[in-house]
Design a protein around this motif. Sequence first.
Motif, mmCIF file in Angstrom:
data_model
loop_
_atom_site.group_PDB
_atom_site.id
_atom_site.type_symbol
_atom_site.label_atom_id
_atom_site.label_comp_id
_atom_site.label_asym_id
_atom_site.label_seq_id
_atom_site.Cartn_x
_atom_site.Cartn_y
_atom_site.Cartn_z
ATOM 1 N N LYS A 248 -0.059 -5.670 -12.451
ATOM 2 C CA LYS A 248 -0.186 -4.213 -12.499
ATOM 3 C C LYS A 248 1.188 -3.652 -12.653
ATOM 4 O O LYS A 248 1.585 -2.382 -12.300
ATOM 5 C CB LYS A 248 -0.673 -3.861 -11.220
ATOM 6 N N ARG A 249 2.303 -4.296 -12.529
ATOM 7 C CA ARG A 249 3.678 -4.014 -12.527
ATOM 8 C C ARG A 249 4.133 -3.576 -14.099
ATOM 9 O O ARG A 249 4.105 -4.602 -14.997
ATOM 10 C CB ARG A 249 4.379 -4.929 -11.870
ATOM 11 N N ARG B 246 9.873 -2.320 -12.742
ATOM 12 C CA ARG B 246 9.496 -1.412 -11.658
ATOM 13 C C ARG B 246 9.170 -2.458 -10.262
ATOM 14 O O ARG B 246 8.574 -3.177 -10.611
ATOM 15 C CB ARG B 246 8.483 -0.492 -12.124
ATOM 16 N N SER C 85 2.543 0.298 -11.193
ATOM 17 C CA SER C 85 2.130 1.500 -11.614
ATOM 18 C C SER C 85 1.226 1.407 -12.814
ATOM 19 O O SER C 85 0.812 2.357 -13.249
ATOM 20 C CB SER C 85 3.355 2.460 -11.805
ATOM 21 N N LYS C 86 0.722 0.190 -13.077
ATOM 22 C CA LYS C 86 -0.022 0.092 -14.580
ATOM 23 C C LYS C 86 -1.385 -0.020 -13.971
ATOM 24 O O LYS C 86 -2.236 -0.773 -13.291
ATOM 25 C CB LYS C 86 -0.018 -1.329 -14.887
ATOM 26 N N THR C 87 -2.144 1.253 -14.668
ATOM 27 C CA THR C 87 -3.512 1.360 -14.014
ATOM 28 C C THR C 87 -4.517 1.111 -14.896
ATOM 29 O O THR C 87 -4.371 0.946 -16.108
ATOM 30 C CB THR C 87 -3.667 2.812 -13.309
ATOM 31 N N GLU D 170 -2.835 6.028 -10.876
ATOM 32 C CA GLU D 170 -1.569 5.249 -10.526
ATOM 33 C C GLU D 170 -1.202 5.569 -8.966
ATOM 34 O O GLU D 170 -1.041 4.717 -8.241
ATOM 35 C CB GLU D 170 -0.216 5.831 -10.975
ATOM 36 N N ARG D 171 -1.362 6.833 -8.535
ATOM 37 C CA ARG D 171 -1.231 6.850 -6.984
ATOM 38 C C ARG D 171 -2.138 6.270 -6.096
ATOM 39 O O ARG D 171 -1.484 5.808 -5.186
ATOM 40 C CB ARG D 171 -1.327 8.487 -6.542
ATOM 41 N N ARG E 252 -0.605 2.602 -6.129
ATOM 42 C CA ARG E 252 0.660 2.795 -5.192
ATOM 43 C C ARG E 252 0.433 2.580 -3.945
ATOM 44 O O ARG E 252 0.755 1.941 -2.903
ATOM 45 C CB ARG E 252 1.387 4.091 -5.579
ATOM 46 N N TRP F 186 -1.060 -0.830 -2.772
ATOM 47 C CA TRP F 186 0.281 -1.724 -2.655
ATOM 48 C C TRP F 186 0.732 -1.638 -1.404
ATOM 49 O O TRP F 186 1.054 -2.684 -0.854
ATOM 50 C CB TRP F 186 0.945 -1.568 -3.775
#
Length: 130
Positions: free
Chosen positions: A31-32, A36, A40-42, A48-49, A52, A55
């Motif tokens: 997911k990265r 970064r 943030s890979k959705t 994305e929020r 995050r 995580w």
Amino acid sequence: MNTYTLSAAILCFLLGLVHSILGEYLIFKEKRIKGRFVPSKTGVELKERHLRILWATWHLTSLFGWCIGAFLIKVSLQKTSLNSDLIDFIITSTSYTMLAAALLVLLATKGKHPGWIILLLIAVLLITGS
């Protein structure tokens, strides 16, 4: 020194460490976006929020486990010189929390996630040592 409480504290630290490392490897690695730190890979269902905060929450669990471990180390090493009512409260509330967490993970994963075993072991150690 209370070896049961100290053992429970060490398990809290180890559980938090394994939780963060395996989570990064098994869940968040894909997911990265390259370069970064925060994933943030959705996909279609996850914004994305949301990824995050998942995580961050994942790693908060480890941090809270380490905090509980630190309390338990202090209690295990200096139990006789600390306020016994406060110590009893810390041990009892931590025992019940770990027991409830073990049951939650057991039920939620139908016993397939081994974390419930460690959480239960921490609770048993604390109950035995109190």
